[in-house]
Structures are given as structure tokens and as C-alpha cells.
Design a protein around this motif. Structure first.
Motif, PDB file in Angstrom:
ATOM      1  N   THR A  71      -5.518  51.328  46.787  1.00  0.00           N
ATOM      2  CA  THR A  71      -4.120  51.679  46.563  1.00  0.00           C
ATOM      3  C   THR A  71      -3.727  51.328  45.140  1.00  0.00           C
ATOM      4  N   ILE A  72      -3.012  52.232  44.474  1.00  0.00           N
ATOM      5  CA  ILE A  72      -2.472  51.935  43.145  1.00  0.00           C
ATOM      6  C   ILE A  72      -1.204  51.104  43.353  1.00  0.00           C
ATOM      7  N   ILE A  73      -1.194  49.882  42.824  1.00  0.00           N
ATOM      8  CA  ILE A  73      -0.020  49.026  43.018  1.00  0.00           C
ATOM      9  C   ILE A  73       0.878  48.982  41.784  1.00  0.00           C
ATOM     10  N   SER A  74       0.364  49.404  40.628  1.00  0.00           N
ATOM     11  CA  SER A  74       1.229  49.545  39.453  1.00  0.00           C
ATOM     12  C   SER A  74       0.560  50.483  38.450  1.00  0.00           C
ATOM     13  N   GLY A  75       1.399  51.146  37.654  1.00  0.00           N
ATOM     14  CA  GLY A  75       0.903  52.009  36.602  1.00  0.00           C
ATOM     15  C   GLY A  75       0.629  53.436  37.024  1.00  0.00           C
ATOM     16  N   GLU A  76       1.330  53.936  38.034  1.00  0.00           N
ATOM     17  CA  GLU A  76       1.060  55.300  38.512  1.00  0.00           C
ATOM     18  C   GLU A  76       1.199  56.357  37.427  1.00  0.00           C
ATOM     19  N   THR A  77       2.104  56.159  36.471  1.00  0.00           N
ATOM     20  CA  THR A  77       2.293  57.147  35.403  1.00  0.00           C
ATOM     21  C   THR A  77       1.777  56.638  34.065  1.00  0.00           C
ATOM     22  N   ASP A  78       1.016  55.563  34.082  1.00  0.00           N
ATOM     23  CA  ASP A  78       0.503  54.948  32.861  1.00  0.00           C
ATOM     24  C   ASP A  78      -1.026  55.023  32.882  1.00  0.00           C
ATOM     25  N   ARG A  79      -1.653  54.922  31.721  1.00  0.00           N
ATOM     26  CA  ARG A  79      -3.113  54.899  31.701  1.00  0.00           C
ATOM     27  C   ARG A  79      -3.648  53.536  32.126  1.00  0.00           C
ATOM     28  N   TYR A  80      -2.826  52.495  32.062  1.00  0.00           N
ATOM     29  CA  TYR A  80      -3.210  51.155  32.523  1.00  0.00           C
ATOM     30  C   TYR A  80      -2.719  50.992  33.951  1.00  0.00           C
ATOM     31  N   LYS A  81      -3.644  50.780  34.882  1.00  0.00           N
ATOM     32  CA  LYS A  81      -3.295  50.728  36.294  1.00  0.00           C
ATOM     33  C   LYS A  81      -3.849  49.467  36.939  1.00  0.00           C
ATOM     34  N   LYS A  82      -3.179  49.060  38.001  1.00  0.00           N
ATOM     35  CA  LYS A  82      -3.638  47.953  38.814  1.00  0.00           C
ATOM     36  C   LYS A  82      -3.844  48.513  40.218  1.00  0.00           C
ATOM     37  N   LEU A  83      -5.026  48.262  40.786  1.00  0.00           N
ATOM     38  CA  LEU A  83      -5.353  48.787  42.104  1.00  0.00           C
ATOM     39  C   LEU A  83      -5.696  47.658  43.060  1.00  0.00           C
ATOM     40  N   GLN A  84      -5.253  47.812  44.287  1.00  0.00           N
ATOM     41  CA  GLN A  84      -5.593  46.876  45.358  1.00  0.00           C
ATOM     42  C   GLN A  84      -6.729  47.477  46.157  1.00  0.00           C
ATOM     43  N   ILE A  85      -7.804  46.719  46.324  1.00  0.00           N
ATOM     44  CA  ILE A  85      -8.905  47.129  47.182  1.00  0.00           C
ATOM     45  C   ILE A  85      -8.830  46.238  48.413  1.00  0.00           C
ATOM     46  N   SER A  86      -8.419  46.824  49.512  1.00  0.00           N
ATOM     47  CA  SER A  86      -8.247  46.079  50.762  1.00  0.00           C
ATOM     48  C   SER A  86      -9.540  46.128  51.559  1.00  0.00           C
ATOM     49  N   THR A  87     -10.292  45.073  51.468  1.00  0.00           N
ATOM     50  CA  THR A  87     -11.562  44.966  52.183  1.00  0.00           C
ATOM     51  C   THR A  87     -11.951  43.495  52.244  1.00  0.00           C
ATOM     52  N   ALA A  88     -12.884  43.188  53.090  1.00  0.00           N
ATOM     53  CA  ALA A  88     -13.396  41.820  53.157  1.00  0.00           C
ATOM     54  C   ALA A  88     -14.121  41.492  51.858  1.00  0.00           C
ATOM     55  N   LEU A  89     -14.012  40.249  51.430  1.00  0.00           N
ATOM     56  CA  LEU A  89     -14.738  39.828  50.232  1.00  0.00           C
ATOM     57  C   LEU A  89     -16.231  39.973  50.492  1.00  0.00           C
ATOM     58  N   SER A  90     -16.918  40.557  49.525  1.00  0.00           N
ATOM     59  CA  SER A  90     -18.324  40.878  49.730  1.00  0.00           C
ATOM     60  C   SER A  90     -19.115  40.622  48.457  1.00  0.00           C
ATOM     61  N   PRO A  91     -20.235  39.892  48.554  1.00  0.00           N
ATOM     62  CA  PRO A  91     -21.078  39.683  47.380  1.00  0.00           C
ATOM     63  C   PRO A  91     -21.620  41.002  46.824  1.00  0.00           C
ATOM     64  N   VAL A  92     -21.921  41.963  47.698  1.00  0.00           N
ATOM     65  CA  VAL A  92     -22.450  43.253  47.253  1.00  0.00           C
ATOM     66  C   VAL A  92     -21.381  44.006  46.463  1.00  0.00           C
ATOM     67  N   LEU A  93     -20.156  44.035  46.975  1.00  0.00           N
ATOM     68  CA  LEU A  93     -19.069  44.709  46.273  1.00  0.00           C
ATOM     69  C   LEU A  93     -18.780  44.018  44.943  1.00  0.00           C
ATOM     70  N   GLU A  94     -18.832  42.718  44.931  1.00  0.00           N
ATOM     71  CA  GLU A  94     -18.603  41.975  43.692  1.00  0.00           C
ATOM     72  C   GLU A  94     -19.689  42.277  42.647  1.00  0.00           C
ATOM     73  N   GLU A  95     -20.928  42.389  43.081  1.00  0.00           N
ATOM     74  CA  GLU A  95     -22.021  42.759  42.167  1.00  0.00           C
ATOM     75  C   GLU A  95     -21.794  44.154  41.598  1.00  0.00           C
ATOM     76  N   THR A  96     -21.337  45.074  42.450  1.00  0.00           N
ATOM     77  CA  THR A  96     -21.062  46.438  42.001  1.00  0.00           C
ATOM     78  C   THR A  96     -19.932  46.444  40.980  1.00  0.00           C
ATOM     79  N   LEU A  97     -18.869  45.692  41.247  1.00  0.00           N
ATOM     80  CA  LEU A  97     -17.746  45.607  40.305  1.00  0.00           C
ATOM     81  C   LEU A  97     -18.211  45.048  38.962  1.00  0.00           C
ATOM     82  N   THR A  98     -19.024  44.015  38.999  1.00  0.00           N
ATOM     83  CA  THR A  98     -19.538  43.415  37.764  1.00  0.00           C
ATOM     84  C   THR A  98     -20.414  44.415  37.011  1.00  0.00           C
TER      85      THR A  98
END
Length: 104
Positions: A71-98
Motif C-alpha cells: 500500500t502507498i502510504i504517502s507520496g501518491e502524486t510525488d516521485r518520492y513514495k513511502k509504501l507499507q508491506i503488510s506481511t510477516a517479517l521474513s529473512p528471505v524478504l529482507e535479503e531480497t530487499l537488501t
């Protein structure tokens, strides 16, 4: 770091460049306040929410998540955006983000 853990998942900061030749991540952008953003280029044009929709579709594919968990939580009309990823904390997801931040 361009993402942070929360009790309901992750919050990520992205800097979007629309109207590009392809959808991809291109590394990290650091603004004048020393905040890090994941740089993402998108083919969609920034009109009527098309780039925002494509951003969510792109991230859901890259992170192997349902579109509904991003979900986009801020910056819908801006190039700088903040997104919420609603999911369980996961080492695999964290590795992918990194790893996304290292694409340059």
C-alpha cells in the motif's frame, strides 16, 4: 537503509522515475536529508495513477507478494513514495530487499 521493520511488516521508501524504457530497480538514492530511497524506473506514465499501479504490480512480482499486501502510504502524486508491506517479517524478504538496493 531504505526500508524499516514494523510490527505489521515493512515500510520502504522509493524514488520513482516514470516513462522509462523498462521496469527495474537501479540502486539507492540519498536525498539532502541523508534518507535512502530505492530507485525504481517504470514504463508507465505518471497519469491517473498508472505509475502507482505499475509500481505495486512490479514490487509484488519482485518481492513475491500479493498486490494487496503493498500500500502507498504517502507520496501518491510525488516521485518520492513511502509504501507499507503488510506481511510477516521474513529473512528471505529482507535479503531480497537488501539485494534490490545493490542493483546498480
Amino acid at each position: 537503509m531504505y526500508y524499516e521493520k514494523t510490527s505489521s511488516g515493512y515500510i520502504i521508501r522509493v524514488r520513482v522515475t516514470p516513462n522509462s524504457s523498462k521496469n527495474t530497480t537501479t540502486g539507492i538514492f540519498i536525498d539532502s536529508n541523508e534518507k535512502e530511497y530505492l530507485k525504481i524506473t517504470l514504463r508507465a506514465i505518471p497519469e491517473k495513477g498508472k505509475a502507482n499501479q505499475e509500481l505495486i504490480i512490479f514490487l509484488s512480482k519482485v518481492l513475491h507478494l500479493n498486490k494487496s499486501s503493498i500500500t502507498i502510504i504517502s507520496g501518491e502524486t510525488d516521485r518520492y513514495k513511502k509504501l507499507q508491506i503488510s506481511t510477516a517479517l521474513s529473512p528471505v524478504l529482507e535479503e531480497t530487499l537488501t539485494a534490490l538496493g545493490k542493483n546498480q
